[in-house]
Design a protein around this motif. Structure first.
Motif, PDB file in Angstrom:
ATOM      1  N   SER A 130      33.175 -24.568  16.800  1.00 50.43           N
ATOM      2  CA  SER A 130      34.062 -24.835  15.450  1.00 50.43           C
ATOM      3  C   SER A 130      33.339 -25.465  14.553  1.00 50.43           C
ATOM      4  CB  SER A 130      35.426 -25.287  15.806  1.00 50.43           C
ATOM      5  OG  SER A 130      36.140 -24.334  16.723  1.00 50.43           O
ATOM      6  N   VAL A 131      32.981 -26.823  14.780  1.00 44.23           N
ATOM      7  CA  VAL A 131      32.457 -27.771  14.004  1.00 44.23           C
ATOM      8  C   VAL A 131      31.125 -27.259  13.408  1.00 44.23           C
ATOM      9  CG1 VAL A 131      31.331 -30.040  13.887  1.00 44.23           C
ATOM     10  CG2 VAL A 131      33.598 -29.939  15.050  1.00 44.23           C
ATOM     11  N   ALA A 132      30.481 -26.593  14.196  1.00 40.66           N
ATOM     12  CA  ALA A 132      29.056 -26.173  13.690  1.00 40.66           C
ATOM     13  C   ALA A 132      29.517 -24.829  12.714  1.00 40.66           C
ATOM     14  CB  ALA A 132      28.250 -25.598  15.021  1.00 40.66           C
ATOM     15  N   GLY A 133      30.226 -23.949  13.240  1.00 40.23           N
ATOM     16  CA  GLY A 133      30.414 -22.930  12.363  1.00 40.23           C
ATOM     17  C   GLY A 133      30.983 -23.442  10.816  1.00 40.23           C
ATOM     18  N   TYR A 134      32.018 -24.147  10.940  1.00 40.65           N
ATOM     19  CA  TYR A 134      32.711 -24.733   9.594  1.00 40.65           C
ATOM     20  C   TYR A 134      31.626 -25.585   8.753  1.00 40.65           C
ATOM     21  CZ  TYR A 134      37.207 -23.329  11.494  1.00 40.65           C
ATOM     22  OH  TYR A 134      38.459 -22.660  12.022  1.00 40.65           O
ATOM     23  N   GLY A 135      30.996 -26.181   9.456  1.00 34.38           N
ATOM     24  CA  GLY A 135      29.802 -26.988   8.749  1.00 34.38           C
ATOM     25  C   GLY A 135      28.800 -26.189   8.090  1.00 34.38           C
ATOM     26  N   ALA A 136      28.258 -24.824   8.911  1.00 29.36           N
ATOM     27  CA  ALA A 136      27.538 -23.891   8.135  1.00 29.36           C
ATOM     28  C   ALA A 136      28.134 -23.168   7.037  1.00 29.36           C
ATOM     29  CB  ALA A 136      27.105 -22.877   9.255  1.00 29.36           C
ATOM     30  N   GLY A 137      29.293 -22.946   7.188  1.00 29.78           N
ATOM     31  CA  GLY A 137      30.031 -22.216   6.123  1.00 29.78           C
ATOM     32  C   GLY A 137      30.169 -23.165   4.980  1.00 29.78           C
ATOM     33  N   SER A 138      30.260 -24.396   5.304  1.00 26.67           N
ATOM     34  CA  SER A 138      30.555 -25.449   3.912  1.00 26.67           C
ATOM     35  C   SER A 138      29.376 -25.583   3.132  1.00 26.67           C
ATOM     36  CB  SER A 138      31.200 -26.492   4.530  1.00 26.67           C
ATOM     37  OG  SER A 138      30.352 -27.383   5.268  1.00 26.67           O
ATOM     38  N   TYR A 139      28.018 -25.281   3.699  1.00 23.62           N
ATOM     39  CA  TYR A 139      26.735 -25.540   3.050  1.00 23.62           C
ATOM     40  C   TYR A 139      26.304 -24.525   2.179  1.00 23.62           C
ATOM     41  CZ  TYR A 139      21.986 -27.272   2.757  1.00 23.62           C
ATOM     42  OH  TYR A 139      20.710 -27.412   2.395  1.00 23.62           O
ATOM     43  N   ASP A 140      26.332 -24.737   0.811  1.00 26.48           N
ATOM     44  CA  ASP A 140      26.172 -23.518  -0.068  1.00 26.48           C
ATOM     45  C   ASP A 140      24.663 -23.290  -0.130  1.00 26.48           C
ATOM     46  OD1 ASP A 140      25.295 -25.798  -1.335  1.00 26.48           O
ATOM     47  OD2 ASP A 140      26.615 -25.693  -3.213  1.00 26.48           O
ATOM     48  N   LYS A 141      23.597 -23.932   0.468  1.00 24.67           N
ATOM     49  CA  LYS A 141      22.504 -23.539  -0.061  1.00 24.67           C
ATOM     50  C   LYS A 141      21.833 -22.898   1.455  1.00 24.67           C
ATOM     51  CE  LYS A 141      21.395 -27.131  -3.600  1.00 24.67           C
ATOM     52  NZ  LYS A 141      22.633 -27.485  -3.816  1.00 24.67           N
ATOM     53  N   ILE A 142      22.468 -22.783   2.385  1.00 25.22           N
ATOM     54  CA  ILE A 142      21.931 -22.247   3.694  1.00 25.22           C
ATOM     55  C   ILE A 142      21.271 -20.984   3.613  1.00 25.22           C
ATOM     56  CG2 ILE A 142      24.281 -20.932   4.466  1.00 25.22           C
ATOM     57  CD1 ILE A 142      23.671 -22.196   7.289  1.00 25.22           C
ATOM     58  N   HIS A 143      21.592 -20.109   2.735  1.00 23.94           N
ATOM     59  CA  HIS A 143      20.902 -19.050   2.469  1.00 23.94           C
ATOM     60  C   HIS A 143      19.416 -18.965   2.124  1.00 23.94           C
ATOM     61  CE1 HIS A 143      21.717 -20.139  -1.751  1.00 23.94           C
ATOM     62  NE2 HIS A 143      20.778 -19.416  -2.026  1.00 23.94           N
ATOM     63  N   LYS A 144      18.931 -20.389   1.691  1.00 22.85           N
ATOM     64  CA  LYS A 144      17.453 -20.598   1.194  1.00 22.85           C
ATOM     65  C   LYS A 144      16.773 -20.543   2.756  1.00 22.85           C
ATOM     66  CE  LYS A 144      18.156 -23.091  -2.900  1.00 22.85           C
ATOM     67  NZ  LYS A 144      18.054 -24.601  -3.618  1.00 22.85           N
ATOM     68  N   VAL A 145      17.233 -20.501   3.963  1.00 25.29           N
ATOM     69  CA  VAL A 145      16.500 -20.306   5.102  1.00 25.29           C
ATOM     70  C   VAL A 145      15.976 -19.295   5.281  1.00 25.29           C
ATOM     71  CG1 VAL A 145      16.839 -20.624   7.536  1.00 25.29           C
ATOM     72  CG2 VAL A 145      18.221 -22.318   6.059  1.00 25.29           C
ATOM     73  N   PHE A 146      16.791 -18.184   4.477  1.00 24.30           N
ATOM     74  CA  PHE A 146      16.444 -16.813   5.018  1.00 24.30           C
ATOM     75  C   PHE A 146      16.616 -16.242   3.386  1.00 24.30           C
ATOM     76  CE2 PHE A 146      18.542 -17.064   9.205  1.00 24.30           C
ATOM     77  CZ  PHE A 146      16.976 -17.258   9.813  1.00 24.30           C
ATOM     78  N   PRO A 147      15.435 -16.538   2.569  1.00 25.35           N
ATOM     79  CA  PRO A 147      15.567 -16.032   1.032  1.00 25.35           C
ATOM     80  C   PRO A 147      15.795 -14.447   0.844  1.00 25.35           C
ATOM     81  CG  PRO A 147      13.746 -17.536   1.349  1.00 25.35           C
ATOM     82  CD  PRO A 147      14.230 -17.031   2.906  1.00 25.35           C
ATOM     83  N   PHE A 148      15.561 -13.709   1.896  1.00 23.90           N
ATOM     84  CA  PHE A 148      15.757 -12.218   1.685  1.00 23.90           C
ATOM     85  C   PHE A 148      16.897 -11.862   1.714  1.00 23.90           C
ATOM     86  CE2 PHE A 148      15.062 -12.945   5.987  1.00 23.90           C
ATOM     87  CZ  PHE A 148      16.268 -12.274   6.865  1.00 23.90           C
ATOM     88  N   THR A 149      18.072 -12.764   2.107  1.00 20.92           N
ATOM     89  CA  THR A 149      19.387 -12.359   2.249  1.00 20.92           C
ATOM     90  C   THR A 149      20.078 -12.275   0.910  1.00 20.92           C
ATOM     91  OG1 THR A 149      20.101 -14.687   2.355  1.00 20.92           O
ATOM     92  CG2 THR A 149      19.686 -13.615   4.296  1.00 20.92           C
ATOM     93  N   VAL A 150      19.449 -12.686  -0.092  1.00 23.55           N
ATOM     94  CA  VAL A 150      20.091 -12.503  -1.607  1.00 23.55           C
ATOM     95  C   VAL A 150      19.310 -11.174  -2.380  1.00 23.55           C
ATOM     96  CG1 VAL A 150      20.113 -13.380  -3.894  1.00 23.55           C
ATOM     97  CG2 VAL A 150      20.057 -15.184  -1.772  1.00 23.55           C
TER      98      VAL A 150
END
Length: 512
Positions: free
Chosen positions: A195-215
């Protein structure tokens, strides 16, 4: 001389007996601690994806063009699959004769189904655009269809995973009470970690930069963040599942043919359930009534918490930057909620003794739930007033408003910890008083959880639409339901002996 094969006899609702023979030919022995940890760790992968589902999927569905009025209907899958899929999967996993064992086929199948579902959800916008969705239109029907299919598969798959995982822990404990407690404790611990890991990941607004192709053209920053989070969810779940299934052996069993083979799983499962309902005594009926009203309040919170942050607190509209920031901050609030929940779970038993019993504790914290849901009305009013005075507060609420909103999430961690333990403990106590089976009694209590969820999911959207599509009407009704359930818990539920409450405190439930 070889030891005789172990026989695990189970009795169905009609009284027919089945014999399950363990192929190893030796009595079951308690498994080493590391095996319990390996199987329990799968809960972190399950809960990581579930946290993303709770925090981001209602906003994401509206981004694809699902009207707020109808978004709640998508969530009908959770209670329906919980009511139908879990009993059938549990029934079949008890009687599975696969060479992989009783539990591992279902755990493997559930993990693969989760991966497929998450892929469909994450790439719904891209697939919909590829097969003809017009991005200039508000609603993308093909993307919505793919999203809904993925969403329903995900809920069914989660229910396929949880039951067999818990049952596998019970098999590994081999009847040892201490090992059973440890297995459930590890499972709960890894749920909190996920839960903590999932909510933490969801709250980070720049996590998409790990996989730029997702945009992509069809998938903006918010969508890409969700897609990236789901990549991590798939990876975590498949790694944990592979480790557990490869290193932890699940004994194959054979089953003697009986009259039960002529009955479908659904008939057998729900025949047992109906039999349990007929034999319920007044305390269990009262507990089910309080539980149903209480979950009517909780489900409005689960449905709309991050959407409320995006709209009422941050003043955004679906798809704009202010809304995305609000949803991400809501995910942060859910992370805080999980931390408070975990800490409060450790204090349930001593606080229960201090206030005069489990039912009093549950009643008191339901007033906290009512106050928290009512608090959203005040926070929303202040945030709206600030935006009217100064438009710069759109997407950037004042420090006081943000603190109040995050406090709302933190405060609700207290009653949520009690809700995840006390009702199930009371069900164990009331069923032991009547001689009913623990499993069936908890299954019956599950009906009191899922039926109000279906009612709220069906009615909250149209109800909110009457009030211009906001979330506050559902929260207001939830506050009233929470207060009513608090009164009923204190004054209607029978008291329990402290010794019995302590024994039952090991019971734990959840939202899935």
């Amino acid at each position: 001389m070889a030891s005789p094969p172990n026989k695990d006899k189970t009795i169905n609702g009609s009284g027919a007996t089945n014999s399950l023979h363990v192929e190893s030919g030796s009595p079951p022995q308690t498994a080493p601690l590391w095996k319990l940890i390996a199987v329990a760790s799968i809960a972190a992968g399950i809960q990581f994806g579930w946290a993303l589902q709770l925090s981001l999927l209602t906003p994401y569905s509206q981004l694809l063009g699902v009207p707020h009025t109808w978004s709640s209907f998508i969530w009908l899958c959770g209670p329906i699959s919980g009511m139908v899929v879990q009993p059938i999967v549990g029934y079949y996993s008890d009687r599975c004769t696969s060479k992989l064992g009783r539990r591992r086929p279902f755990i493997l199948g559930g993990a693969v189904a989760v991966a497929i579902a998450v892929f469909l959800i994450g790439f719904a916008a891209d697939i919909g655009h590829a097969i003809g969705d017009d991005l200039s239109k508000k609603t993308r029907p093909r993307a919505v269809a793919i999203f809904v299919i993925g969403f329903w598969i995900l809920d069914v798959a989660n229910n396929m995973l949880q039951g067999p995982c818990r049952a596998f822990l019970g098999d590994l404990a081999a009847g040892d009470d201490k090992r059973t407690r440890l297995g459930n404790a590890f499972f709960s611990f890894f749920m909190a970690v996920g839960s903590v890991a999932g909510y933490g990941a969801g709250s980070y607004d720049k996590i998409h930069k790990v996989f730029p192709f997702t945009v992509t053209k069809a998938c903006d920053r918010f969508c890409a963040n969700l897609k990236t989070c789901f990549f991590f969810s798939i990876l975590l779940l498949l790694i944990l599942t592979a480790v557990a299934l490869f290193y932890v052996k699940d004994e194959q069993v054979t089953r003697e043919k009986s009259e039960e083979d002529e009955r479908s799983a659904a008939v057998a499962c729900f025949g047992d359930m109906l039999g349990a309902l007929k034999g319920l005594k007044k305390p269990m009926w009262l507990l089910m009534a309080v539980t149903a009203i209480n979950w009517s309040a909780w489900f409005s919170y689960f449905l709309y918490n991050t959407d409320w942050m995006g709209k009422e607190v941050y003043g955004g509209k679906v798809g704009d930057d202010a809304y995305s920031r609000g949803v991400e901050k809501g995910a942060m609030g859910l992370l805080i909620n999980s931390v408070v929940l975990g800490a409060m779970s450790l204090a349930v038993e001593p606080i229960g003794r201090a206030v005069g019993g489990a039912k009093n504790l549950w009643g008191f914290v339901n007033f906290i739930l009512a106050g928290g849901l009512g608090m959203t009305l005040y926070i929303s009013k202040v945030a709206k007033h600030d935006r009217l005075i100064n438009p710069r507060f759109v997407g950037h609420p004042s420090a006081g408003v943000k603190a109040g909103a995050l406090s709302f999430f933190a405060v609700l961690g207290i009653p949520l910890a009690i809700t995840y333990s006390v009702p199930f403990a009371l069900a164990s106590i009331y069923s032991s008083d009547t001689g009913a089976g623990q499993g069936l009694s908890l299954g019956v209590l599950n009906l009191a959880i899922v039926i109000p969820q279906m009612i709220v999911a069906a009615l909250s959207g149209p109800w909110d639409n009457v009030f211009d599509g906001g979330n506050l009407p559902a929260f207001a009704v939830g506050a009233v339901a929470a207060a009513l359930s608090g009164i009923m818990a204190i004054f209607l539920l029978p008291s329990t002996k402290q010794s019995e409450a302590a024994k039952a405190s090991l019971a734990i439930g959840g939202f899935h």
